[in-house]
Design a protein around this motif. Structure first.
Motif, mmCIF file in Angstrom:
data_model
loop_
_atom_site.group_PDB
_atom_site.id
_atom_site.type_symbol
_atom_site.label_atom_id
_atom_site.label_comp_id
_atom_site.label_asym_id
_atom_site.label_seq_id
_atom_site.Cartn_x
_atom_site.Cartn_y
_atom_site.Cartn_z
ATOM 1 N N MET A 1 9.180 -12.766 -3.499
ATOM 2 C CA MET A 1 9.111 -13.994 -2.702
ATOM 3 C C MET A 1 9.444 -13.692 -1.244
ATOM 4 O O MET A 1 10.604 -13.522 -0.887
ATOM 5 C CB MET A 1 10.090 -15.043 -3.259
ATOM 6 C CG MET A 1 9.862 -15.370 -4.732
ATOM 7 S SD MET A 1 8.226 -16.069 -5.050
ATOM 8 C CE MET A 1 8.421 -17.684 -4.295
ATOM 9 N N LEU A 2 8.405 -13.612 -0.408
ATOM 10 C CA LEU A 2 8.584 -13.273 1.003
ATOM 11 C C LEU A 2 7.824 -14.245 1.889
ATOM 12 O O LEU A 2 6.783 -14.762 1.485
ATOM 13 C CB LEU A 2 8.054 -11.856 1.279
ATOM 14 C CG LEU A 2 8.802 -10.674 0.680
ATOM 15 C CD1 LEU A 2 7.976 -9.396 0.865
ATOM 16 C CD2 LEU A 2 10.172 -10.511 1.323
ATOM 17 N N PRO A 3 8.310 -14.482 3.114
ATOM 18 C CA PRO A 3 7.544 -15.282 4.066
ATOM 19 C C PRO A 3 6.304 -14.518 4.548
ATOM 20 O O PRO A 3 6.257 -13.289 4.472
ATOM 21 C CB PRO A 3 8.531 -15.489 5.233
ATOM 22 C CG PRO A 3 9.864 -15.044 4.733
ATOM 23 C CD PRO A 3 9.610 -14.062 3.635
ATOM 24 N N LYS A 4 5.308 -15.265 5.020
ATOM 25 C CA LYS A 4 4.086 -14.755 5.665
ATOM 26 C C LYS A 4 3.113 -14.076 4.703
ATOM 27 O O LYS A 4 1.914 -14.286 4.771
ATOM 28 C CB LYS A 4 4.425 -13.812 6.823
ATOM 29 C CG LYS A 4 5.195 -14.492 7.943
ATOM 30 C CD LYS A 4 5.410 -13.567 9.123
ATOM 31 C CE LYS A 4 6.176 -14.285 10.215
ATOM 32 N NZ LYS A 4 6.456 -13.399 11.374
ATOM 33 N N MET A 5 3.610 -13.222 3.805
ATOM 34 C CA MET A 5 2.760 -12.537 2.823
ATOM 35 C C MET A 5 3.648 -12.168 1.642
ATOM 36 O O MET A 5 4.679 -11.529 1.832
ATOM 37 C CB MET A 5 2.179 -11.267 3.471
ATOM 38 C CG MET A 5 1.154 -10.547 2.634
ATOM 39 S SD MET A 5 0.685 -8.940 3.388
ATOM 40 C CE MET A 5 0.063 -9.472 4.967
ATOM 41 N N LEU B 1 4.421 -4.496 5.779
ATOM 42 C CA LEU B 1 3.138 -3.798 5.775
ATOM 43 C C LEU B 1 2.981 -2.926 7.019
ATOM 44 O O LEU B 1 2.508 -1.783 6.936
ATOM 45 C CB LEU B 1 1.996 -4.814 5.687
ATOM 46 C CG LEU B 1 0.597 -4.241 5.460
ATOM 47 C CD1 LEU B 1 0.527 -3.439 4.170
ATOM 48 C CD2 LEU B 1 -0.432 -5.374 5.443
ATOM 49 N N GLU B 2 3.394 -3.451 8.163
ATOM 50 C CA GLU B 2 3.295 -2.669 9.411
ATOM 51 C C GLU B 2 4.150 -1.410 9.337
ATOM 52 O O GLU B 2 3.722 -0.330 9.751
ATOM 53 C CB GLU B 2 3.727 -3.535 10.611
ATOM 54 C CG GLU B 2 2.708 -4.579 11.017
ATOM 55 C CD GLU B 2 1.321 -3.981 11.262
ATOM 56 O OE1 GLU B 2 1.227 -2.997 12.017
ATOM 57 O OE2 GLU B 2 0.347 -4.483 10.665
ATOM 58 N N LEU B 3 5.375 -1.538 8.810
ATOM 59 C CA LEU B 3 6.252 -0.364 8.687
ATOM 60 C C LEU B 3 5.659 0.661 7.715
ATOM 61 O O LEU B 3 5.711 1.868 7.958
ATOM 62 C CB LEU B 3 7.646 -0.791 8.216
ATOM 63 C CG LEU B 3 8.525 -1.488 9.257
ATOM 64 C CD1 LEU B 3 9.781 -2.056 8.602
ATOM 65 C CD2 LEU B 3 8.920 -0.509 10.372
ATOM 66 N N ALA B 4 5.078 0.172 6.617
ATOM 67 C CA ALA B 4 4.497 1.071 5.611
ATOM 68 C C ALA B 4 3.287 1.819 6.156
ATOM 69 O O ALA B 4 3.012 2.951 5.744
ATOM 70 C CB ALA B 4 4.110 0.281 4.359
ATOM 71 N N LYS B 5 2.567 1.205 7.084
ATOM 72 C CA LYS B 5 1.413 1.881 7.695
ATOM 73 C C LYS B 5 1.866 3.009 8.622
ATOM 74 O O LYS B 5 1.173 4.017 8.773
ATOM 75 C CB LYS B 5 0.569 0.874 8.491
ATOM 76 C CG LYS B 5 -0.271 -0.041 7.633
ATOM 77 C CD LYS B 5 -1.036 -1.029 8.501
ATOM 78 C CE LYS B 5 -1.875 -1.983 7.655
ATOM 79 N NZ LYS B 5 -2.560 -3.013 8.472
ATOM 80 N N LYS B 6 3.043 2.832 9.228
ATOM 81 C CA LYS B 6 3.533 3.821 10.199
ATOM 82 C C LYS B 6 4.277 4.976 9.545
ATOM 83 O O LYS B 6 4.336 6.069 10.098
ATOM 84 C CB LYS B 6 4.463 3.136 11.215
ATOM 85 C CG LYS B 6 3.765 2.126 12.119
ATOM 86 C CD LYS B 6 4.791 1.394 12.982
ATOM 87 C CE LYS B 6 4.130 0.269 13.775
ATOM 88 N NZ LYS B 6 5.128 -0.568 14.473
ATOM 89 N N THR B 7 4.885 4.726 8.382
ATOM 90 C CA THR B 7 5.751 5.733 7.747
ATOM 91 C C THR B 7 5.424 5.879 6.268
ATOM 92 O O THR B 7 5.235 4.884 5.571
ATOM 93 C CB THR B 7 7.237 5.316 7.890
ATOM 94 O OG1 THR B 7 7.545 5.132 9.268
ATOM 95 C CG2 THR B 7 8.164 6.370 7.302
ATOM 96 N N GLU B 8 5.357 7.126 5.799
ATOM 97 C CA GLU B 8 5.167 7.377 4.370
ATOM 98 C C GLU B 8 6.557 7.436 3.734
ATOM 99 O O GLU B 8 7.245 8.457 3.808
ATOM 100 C CB GLU B 8 4.425 8.705 4.156
ATOM 101 C CG GLU B 8 4.113 9.016 2.704
ATOM 102 C CD GLU B 8 3.018 8.150 2.096
ATOM 103 O OE1 GLU B 8 2.914 8.133 0.863
ATOM 104 O OE2 GLU B 8 2.276 7.481 2.843
ATOM 105 N N TYR B 9 6.982 6.324 3.137
ATOM 106 C CA TYR B 9 8.330 6.248 2.558
ATOM 107 C C TYR B 9 8.381 6.945 1.204
ATOM 108 O O TYR B 9 7.380 7.034 0.487
ATOM 109 C CB TYR B 9 8.750 4.784 2.408
ATOM 110 C CG TYR B 9 9.011 4.105 3.725
ATOM 111 C CD1 TYR B 9 10.219 4.279 4.399
ATOM 112 C CD2 TYR B 9 8.038 3.310 4.318
ATOM 113 C CE1 TYR B 9 10.455 3.674 5.618
ATOM 114 C CE2 TYR B 9 8.256 2.697 5.547
ATOM 115 C CZ TYR B 9 9.469 2.886 6.198
ATOM 116 O OH TYR B 9 9.696 2.295 7.416
#
Length: 229
Positions: A55-59, A39-47
């Protein structure tokens, strides 16, 4: 310019393999191994595309997908190890563009990526051409940020305009008050969702003939607001 891809999976070998294969096609690949990092990477960069494991840890991937949809329409392909149809349907309901079931063939992944990128490019080109929005007597000139109703200019504040443009360019999509607050005012805005209600009311008073029975901006009770197509 190479396409930018975000690959999210907690299995590092899978990430490494996908990254290597996509790099062969001159794609620039960022990697994340849990939902919060993604999520942090997606907020910084428009991929150009996000490959997102369920299935991921934390979220989990569904929540990550839903959170990304609050601020971006970047294409998302869900990766799921389960053959459960409900998982696939749920992923698409949260705003994913496609899904691939593990174990997958990397050639299939690349084919899906390229197909979605082609669709995305066509959509971007269409939106680029669509600098003026017109519907039922409402006209929005995006370059000058001016709004007209039945040929008469309506003076909007910056936030009123931002709300109207967002809703009108995504017709029939219901945005919660929280989503609108985050998108238009930003995550750091100290106010609450009543700010959205006040601005929607003022916007309706300016553009609707009868604000009590709106033609353009409708309320979905208990959910949020949407622009009627």
């Amino acid at each position: 310019m190479g396409k930018k891809v975000l690959v999210v999976d907690d299995e590092r070998l899978i990430v490494k393999g996908i990254k290597f294969s996509l790099a062969q096609d001159d794609m620039e690949v960022d990697c994340a191994y849990d939902g919060e990092e993604a999520l942090e990477l997606a907020k910084k960069t428009e991929y150009d595309i996000v490959l997102l494991d369920v299935m991921l840890p934390k979220m989990d991937g569904f929540e990550v997908c839903q959170r990304i949809r609050e601020f971006s329409n970047m294409p998302i392909i869900m990766l799921t190890a389960k053959g459960d149809d409900m998982d696939k349907i749920l992923g698409l309901e949260y705003g994913a563009d496609d899904y691939i079931t593990k174990p997958f063939n990397i050639l299939e992944v690349k084919a899906r990526i390229k197909a979605i990128m082609r669709r995305s490019s066509r959509k971007s080109a269409q939106e680029e051409q669509k600098k003026i929005f017109e519907k039922n007597g409402l006209k929005i000139d995006c370059d000058s940020r001016r709004v007209f109703v039945e040929g008469k200019e309506v003076k909007l504040t910056a936030k009123e305009y931002d709300l109207l443009e967002l809703l009108s360019f995504h017709p029939n999509k219901v945005y919660s008050r929280e989503n609108l607050l985050n998108i238009v005012w930003g995550y750091d805005y100290p106010g609450d969702v009543r700010t959205v209600d006040v601005h929607i009311r003022r916007l309706r008073e300016k553009i609707e003939k009868n604000p009590g029975e709106p033609l353009y901006i409708h309320t979905k009770w208990g959910v949020g607001y949407y622009f009627q197509d």
